[in-house]
Write a protein that holds these residues in place. Structure first.
Motif, short mmCIF file in Angstrom:
data_model
loop_
_atom_site.label_atom_id
_atom_site.label_comp_id
_atom_site.label_asym_id
_atom_site.label_seq_id
_atom_site.Cartn_x
_atom_site.Cartn_y
_atom_site.Cartn_z
N ILE A 86 -24.20 -43.49 15.18
CA ILE A 86 -23.80 -44.25 14.01
C ILE A 86 -24.07 -43.41 12.78
O ILE A 86 -25.17 -42.87 12.61
CB ILE A 86 -24.55 -45.59 13.92
CG1 ILE A 86 -24.18 -46.50 15.10
CG2 ILE A 86 -24.26 -46.29 12.60
CD1 ILE A 86 -24.96 -47.80 15.13
N ASP A 87 -23.07 -43.29 11.94
CA ASP A 87 -23.20 -42.56 10.68
C ASP A 87 -23.12 -43.57 9.54
O ASP A 87 -22.05 -44.11 9.25
CB ASP A 87 -22.08 -41.51 10.56
CG ASP A 87 -22.17 -40.68 9.28
OD1 ASP A 87 -23.17 -40.83 8.55
OD2 ASP A 87 -21.26 -39.88 9.04
N LEU A 88 -24.26 -43.84 8.91
CA LEU A 88 -24.33 -44.80 7.82
C LEU A 88 -24.08 -44.10 6.48
O LEU A 88 -24.70 -43.08 6.20
CB LEU A 88 -25.70 -45.48 7.80
CG LEU A 88 -26.06 -46.34 9.01
CD1 LEU A 88 -27.47 -46.91 8.84
CD2 LEU A 88 -25.05 -47.45 9.21
N GLY A 89 -23.21 -44.69 5.67
CA GLY A 89 -22.83 -44.03 4.44
C GLY A 89 -22.02 -42.78 4.74
O GLY A 89 -22.23 -41.72 4.16
N ALA A 90 -21.06 -42.93 5.64
CA ALA A 90 -20.35 -41.78 6.20
C ALA A 90 -19.48 -41.05 5.20
O ALA A 90 -19.17 -39.86 5.38
CB ALA A 90 -19.47 -42.24 7.38
N GLY A 91 -19.05 -41.74 4.13
CA GLY A 91 -18.20 -41.08 3.15
C GLY A 91 -16.93 -40.54 3.77
O GLY A 91 -16.28 -41.20 4.58
N HIS A 92 -16.57 -39.31 3.42
CA HIS A 92 -15.33 -38.73 3.94
C HIS A 92 -15.56 -37.88 5.20
O HIS A 92 -14.66 -37.18 5.64
CB HIS A 92 -14.60 -37.95 2.86
CG HIS A 92 -15.30 -36.73 2.33
ND1 HIS A 92 -16.67 -36.61 2.25
CD2 HIS A 92 -14.80 -35.57 1.83
CE1 HIS A 92 -16.98 -35.43 1.74
NE2 HIS A 92 -15.86 -34.78 1.48
N GLY A 93 -16.79 -37.97 5.79
CA GLY A 93 -16.97 -37.45 7.13
C GLY A 93 -17.80 -36.20 7.30
O GLY A 93 -17.74 -35.56 8.36
N PRO B 298 -26.96 -47.32 19.84
CA PRO B 298 -26.79 -45.88 19.63
C PRO B 298 -27.99 -45.07 20.09
O PRO B 298 -29.13 -45.55 20.10
CB PRO B 298 -26.63 -45.78 18.11
CG PRO B 298 -27.46 -46.91 17.60
CD PRO B 298 -27.27 -48.03 18.59
N GLU B 299 -27.71 -43.84 20.48
CA GLU B 299 -28.81 -42.91 20.75
C GLU B 299 -29.12 -42.07 19.52
O GLU B 299 -30.11 -41.34 19.51
CB GLU B 299 -28.49 -41.99 21.93
CG GLU B 299 -27.33 -41.04 21.70
CD GLU B 299 -27.11 -40.11 22.89
OE1 GLU B 299 -27.36 -38.92 22.74
OE2 GLU B 299 -26.71 -40.60 23.96
N LEU B 300 -28.27 -42.19 18.50
CA LEU B 300 -28.49 -41.45 17.26
C LEU B 300 -27.97 -42.27 16.09
O LEU B 300 -26.87 -42.82 16.15
CB LEU B 300 -27.75 -40.11 17.29
CG LEU B 300 -27.77 -39.28 16.01
CD1 LEU B 300 -29.18 -38.76 15.71
CD2 LEU B 300 -26.79 -38.11 16.10
N VAL B 301 -28.77 -42.36 15.04
CA VAL B 301 -28.33 -42.92 13.76
C VAL B 301 -28.63 -41.89 12.69
O VAL B 301 -29.76 -41.39 12.60
CB VAL B 301 -29.02 -44.24 13.42
CG1 VAL B 301 -28.56 -44.73 12.03
CG2 VAL B 301 -28.74 -45.31 14.46
N VAL B 302 -27.63 -41.55 11.89
CA VAL B 302 -27.86 -40.67 10.74
C VAL B 302 -27.49 -41.43 9.48
O VAL B 302 -26.53 -42.20 9.45
CB VAL B 302 -27.05 -39.36 10.84
CG1 VAL B 302 -27.39 -38.61 12.12
CG2 VAL B 302 -25.56 -39.60 10.75
N CYS B 303 -28.29 -41.24 8.46
CA CYS B 303 -28.02 -41.79 7.13
C CYS B 303 -28.38 -40.67 6.16
O CYS B 303 -29.53 -40.53 5.75
CB CYS B 303 -28.84 -43.05 6.90
SG CYS B 303 -28.36 -43.95 5.40
#
Length: 240
Positions: free
Chosen positions: A47-54, A107-112
């Protein structure tokens, strides 16, 4: 102005230009992930929180993750959708503090990453989010936060930050410091024909420190396994 309105009405419309060469920045992020052993281990859901334009979602997908990218900016998510090609990335337009996007995700990974967590309204809101993410993660899952440390106040003319400029645009930030927050004013001068037009918008960020965020991470039940600073951006990696 709140953060979402600031992005919707102002920053998202020149965000990609401000960030610069996408592929170069994405390659830097991929190198960061690889150096820190961030690769799919089980189901490969990230999960990418605050992903913006990628900037994080795309390198994570290139590493083999199935990425759910969440952001409140429809403009930036549209750029991500146009850029992702055949990569395994799905997008959700939502605030990162909303609960409906959780669903049955495990998820096994969360990035913010970027400076997203400083956009939250309070330290208590960040603490609650961190606990939520800890509970979502699979066993041995990882959480990555990055943020800009505003604990040391800049003074006088140092508070004016030249961000980027070219022949048609000049972007400057003004920082104003308060006890727990910093008000960020984005000033954009844009040339339209022979006339320079000014657009101004402000929003507030939390003044976070590594010690403060580390304490929240550990309180949530995660173990801090790595931390560092690069280009004045603090990085923390934790594991369940």
């Amino acid at each position: 102005m709140n953060t979402k309105n600031h992005y919707d009405q102002h920053l998202s419309h020149f965000y990609s230009w401000m960030v610069g060469d996408f592929e170069q920045k994405a390659a830097e992020q991929q190198t960061f992930f690889e150096k820190n052993g961030i690769i799919p281990e089980s189901f490969g859901l990230a999960i990418d929180l605050g992903a913006g334009h990628g900037l994080q979602a795309i390198p994570l997908a290139r590493l083999g993750f199935s990425v759910t990218a969440i952001d409140f900016s429809a403009v930036l998510l549209k750029e991500l959708e146009e850029r992702k090609g055949h990569l395994d990335i799905s997008t959700i337009e939502a605030d990162i503090t909303d609960t409906y996007w959780h669903g049955s995700l495990k998820p096994e990974l969360v990035v913010c990453m970027g400076d997203t967590i400083s956009h939250l309204e309070s330290f208590e809101q960040l603490e609650a989010l961190t606990l939520t993410l800890s509970n979502l993660l699979t066993r041995e899952g990882k959480l990555i936060y990055s943020f800009r440390d505003y604990s040391q106040a800049l003074e006088d003319t140092q508070r004016f930050i030249p961000v980027k400029s070219d022949s048609n645009r000049i972007h400057t930030c003004l920082l104003e410091y308060f006890d727990n927050t910093v008000r960020v004013t984005d000033l954009l001068h844009e040339k339209q024909g022979d006339i320079w037009q000014q657009q101004v918008s402000s929003y507030t960020k939390l003044r976070l420190t590594s010690d403060m965020v580390s304490a929240m991470i550990e309180k949530s039940g995660l173990n801090l396994i790595s931390e560092g600073v690069h280009n004045r951006m603090s990085y923390l990696i934790a594991q369940k």
